[in-house]
Design an enzyme around this catalytic site. Structure first.
Site, PDB file in Angstrom:
ATOM      1  N   HIS A 157       4.221   2.002  -8.073  1.00 14.70           N
ATOM      2  CA  HIS A 157       3.251   0.895  -8.006  1.00 14.70           C
ATOM      3  C   HIS A 157       2.336   0.921  -9.228  1.00 14.70           C
ATOM      4  O   HIS A 157       1.988  -0.120  -9.790  1.00 14.70           O
ATOM      5  CB  HIS A 157       2.385   1.018  -6.755  1.00 14.70           C
ATOM      6  CG  HIS A 157       3.136   0.870  -5.463  1.00 14.70           C
ATOM      7  ND1 HIS A 157       3.326   1.912  -4.588  1.00 14.70           N
ATOM      8  CD2 HIS A 157       3.734  -0.206  -4.904  1.00 14.70           C
ATOM      9  CE1 HIS A 157       4.003   1.483  -3.537  1.00 14.70           C
ATOM     10  NE2 HIS A 157       4.266   0.203  -3.698  1.00 14.70           N
ATOM     11  N   GLY A 159       0.818  -1.211   0.000  1.00 15.66           N
ATOM     12  CA  GLY A 159       0.000   0.000   0.000  1.00 15.66           C
ATOM     13  C   GLY A 159       0.847   1.254   0.000  1.00 15.66           C
ATOM     14  O   GLY A 159       2.017   1.226  -0.372  1.00 15.66           O
ATOM     15  N   ALA A 160       0.232   2.393   0.406  1.00 14.13           N
ATOM     16  CA  ALA A 160       0.876   3.712   0.294  1.00 14.13           C
ATOM     17  C   ALA A 160       1.379   3.879  -1.145  1.00 14.13           C
ATOM     18  O   ALA A 160       2.545   4.159  -1.403  1.00 14.13           O
ATOM     19  CB  ALA A 160       2.005   3.878   1.306  1.00 14.13           C
ATOM     20  N   ASP A 211      13.552  -2.896  -5.667  1.00 12.52           N
ATOM     21  CA  ASP A 211      13.994  -3.885  -4.673  1.00 12.52           C
ATOM     22  C   ASP A 211      14.633  -5.047  -5.439  1.00 12.52           C
ATOM     23  O   ASP A 211      14.042  -6.118  -5.581  1.00 12.52           O
ATOM     24  CB  ASP A 211      12.794  -4.355  -3.838  1.00 12.52           C
ATOM     25  CG  ASP A 211      12.194  -3.211  -3.047  1.00 12.52           C
ATOM     26  OD1 ASP A 211      12.794  -2.815  -2.041  1.00 12.52           O
ATOM     27  OD2 ASP A 211      11.151  -2.683  -3.472  1.00 12.52           O
ATOM     28  N   HIS A 217       2.308   4.744  -4.940  1.00 13.06           N
ATOM     29  CA  HIS A 217       2.829   5.891  -5.682  1.00 13.06           C
ATOM     30  C   HIS A 217       2.930   5.467  -7.157  1.00 13.06           C
ATOM     31  O   HIS A 217       2.532   4.347  -7.523  1.00 13.06           O
ATOM     32  CB  HIS A 217       4.188   6.324  -5.117  1.00 13.06           C
ATOM     33  CG  HIS A 217       5.155   5.193  -4.922  1.00 13.06           C
ATOM     34  ND1 HIS A 217       5.682   4.478  -5.970  1.00 13.06           N
ATOM     35  CD2 HIS A 217       5.663   4.637  -3.787  1.00 13.06           C
ATOM     36  CE1 HIS A 217       6.494   3.546  -5.500  1.00 13.06           C
ATOM     37  NE2 HIS A 217       6.493   3.598  -4.174  1.00 13.06           N
ATOM     38  N   ARG A 228       8.546   4.915   1.518  1.00 16.96           N
ATOM     39  CA  ARG A 228       9.295   5.463   2.661  1.00 16.96           C
ATOM     40  C   ARG A 228       9.831   6.871   2.384  1.00 16.96           C
ATOM     41  O   ARG A 228      10.249   7.550   3.326  1.00 16.96           O
ATOM     42  CB  ARG A 228      10.443   4.523   3.047  1.00 16.96           C
ATOM     43  CG  ARG A 228       9.950   3.241   3.710  1.00 16.96           C
ATOM     44  CD  ARG A 228      11.084   2.444   4.331  1.00 16.96           C
ATOM     45  NE  ARG A 228      10.588   1.387   5.188  1.00 16.96           N
ATOM     46  CZ  ARG A 228      10.471   0.100   4.839  1.00 16.96           C
ATOM     47  NH1 ARG A 228      10.836  -0.296   3.634  1.00 16.96           N
ATOM     48  NH2 ARG A 228      10.012  -0.790   5.697  1.00 16.96           N
ATOM     49  N   GLN A 231      15.284  -8.359  -3.686  1.00 14.38           N
ATOM     50  CA  GLN A 231      13.980  -8.993  -3.451  1.00 14.38           C
ATOM     51  C   GLN A 231      13.460  -9.665  -4.729  1.00 14.38           C
ATOM     52  O   GLN A 231      12.942 -10.793  -4.693  1.00 14.38           O
ATOM     53  CB  GLN A 231      12.986  -7.944  -2.960  1.00 14.38           C
ATOM     54  CG  GLN A 231      11.533  -8.412  -2.949  1.00 14.38           C
ATOM     55  CD  GLN A 231      10.588  -7.379  -2.376  1.00 14.38           C
ATOM     56  OE1 GLN A 231      10.505  -7.222  -1.168  1.00 14.38           O
ATOM     57  NE2 GLN A 231       9.851  -6.673  -3.226  1.00 14.38           N
ATOM     58  N   GLN A 261       8.124  -9.159   7.825  1.00 14.61           N
ATOM     59  CA  GLN A 261       9.336  -8.644   7.181  1.00 14.61           C
ATOM     60  C   GLN A 261       9.898  -7.408   7.893  1.00 14.61           C
ATOM     61  O   GLN A 261      10.827  -6.778   7.406  1.00 14.61           O
ATOM     62  CB  GLN A 261       9.113  -8.387   5.690  1.00 14.61           C
ATOM     63  CG  GLN A 261       8.170  -7.257   5.333  1.00 14.61           C
ATOM     64  CD  GLN A 261       7.812  -7.272   3.857  1.00 14.61           C
ATOM     65  OE1 GLN A 261       7.020  -8.092   3.393  1.00 14.61           O
ATOM     66  NE2 GLN A 261       8.362  -6.346   3.080  1.00 14.61           N
TER      67      GLN A 261
HETATM   68  O1  PAF Z   1       8.063  -4.864  -2.042  1.00 12.21           O
HETATM   69  C1  PAF Z   1       7.098  -4.878  -1.244  1.00 12.21           C
HETATM   70  O2  PAF Z   1       6.264  -3.976  -1.200  1.00 12.21           O
HETATM   71  C2  PAF Z   1       6.960  -6.035  -0.285  1.00 12.21           C
HETATM   72  O3  PAF Z   1       8.201  -6.490   0.153  1.00 12.21           O
HETATM   73  C3  PAF Z   1       6.109  -7.199  -0.843  1.00 12.21           C
HETATM   74  C4  PAF Z   1       6.762  -7.824  -2.060  1.00 12.21           C
HETATM   75  C5  PAF Z   1       4.726  -6.683  -1.215  1.00 12.21           C
HETATM   76  C6  PAF Z   1       5.950  -8.299   0.220  1.00 12.21           C
HETATM   77  O4  PAF Z   1       5.339  -7.810   1.375  1.00 12.21           O
END
Ligand code: PAF
Length: 279
Positions: free
Chosen positions: A38, A32-33, A151, A35, A188, A154, A62
């Site tokens: 996303h 969420g939040a 990320d 921008h 953030r 990730q 996390q």
């Molecule tokens: O990148 C993120 O926003 C988070 O790490 C994710 C992939 C939604 C998992 O909570």
């Protein structure tokens, strides 16, 4: 532009997605939040299928106890408006109890690309991400799942997870969305005061200078050290890492030649920012 419906349980999510499967389903996992970064994930999903589900879940596993789980921005109503504008099919916004019912006892732990970098500073992080992303992918069974290159570590961890567990989903990487001064978009960034925001905007200029030096033949260790010092000079308080890594494995590299990635994490006061660029 009608508001996308919000479903809150895995059962309702599966029921809602079932009739859409013949044209394929894409999932955009988020906390969420939202921008423009996303929304670029949603747009990339829309290029593949009209059926785009966005999950909004601030995943407690996390975050370490000292991190920003409680203060993380929660803006469901404005997120929903943005997703209506982006023509999203539905929102999956479960409560913590739905994803982690009493007695929850399973952790998904990816090694390989999860080793080092973020894990050195946030050792809990990838277990939490891998566990929730595995759950989301199993719940939604999407054909595509979209993740931002912002990320980058990730993204590689999730690719490994999807392959290793045969989840049958294509993990799609979407390029980093940047502000006008080059700052990578992040939820953030909202924590930054105006003066911190100015400092943050210089991070990508330093990264570009590190890459230019590498391309002119500066040694890797020397270029990384230059980057760390230059980031501190701009006003960042601490630099967690400035690291040139193999773009596929994130293994350290000793020579230029193969595709590489410059990855950076640094902190201004309480806000930790990460960024990366292809080399
Ligand atoms: O990148 C993120 O926003 C988070 O790490 C994710 C992939 C939604 C998992 O909570």
């Amino acid at each position: 532009m009608s508001s996308p419906p919000i479903v809150t349980t895995v059962t309702d999510l599966r029921r809602a997605l079932e009739p859409l499967r013949k044209d394929g389903v894409a999932l955009v996992p988020t906390m969420g939040a939202l921008h423009d970064g996303h929304l670029s994930l949603v747009a990339a999903a829309k290029q593949r299928t009209p059926n785009v589900a966005v999950s909004i879940f601030v995943n407690p596993t996390q975050f370490a106890p000292h991190e920003d789980f409680y203060s993380y921005p929660r803006t469901l109503e404005s997120d929903r408006e943005k997703l209506a504008g982006a023509n999203t099919t539905l929102i999956f916004a479960p409560a913590a109890r739905e994803m982690y019912p009493d007695g929850f006892a399973t952790t998904v732990c990816v090694k390989g690309p999860a080793n080092g970098l973020e894990t050195d500073f946030r050792p809990h992080f990838f277990d939490g991400v891998a566990t929730i992303v595995a759950k989301l992918l199993i719940a939604a069974k999407p054909d595509w799942a979209m993740f931002g290159e912002k990320d980058y570590q990730q993204l590689l961890v999730i690719r490994r997870l999807a392959r290793d567990l045969d989840l049958g989903v294509e993990i799609v990487a979407v390029p980093i969305a940047r502000e006008e001064d080059g700052l990578a978009m992040s939820s953030r960034n909202a924590y930054l005061s105006p003066s911190e925001r100015k400092i943050a905007g210089q991070l990508n200029a330093v990264m570009r200078e590190v890459i230019a030096r590498l391309q002119r033949g500066t040694g890797i260790v020397e270029a990384e050290a230059f980057g760390a010092a230059a980031i501190k000079d701009t006003g960042f308080d601490t630099v967690d890492y400035v690291a040139l890594r193999d773009a596929q494995t994130l293994d350290p590299i000793t020579a230029m030649g193969k595709p590489a990635r410059l990855l950076v994490a640094a902190r201004i006061c309480k806000t930790r920012l990460i960024d990366n660029m292809a080399v």
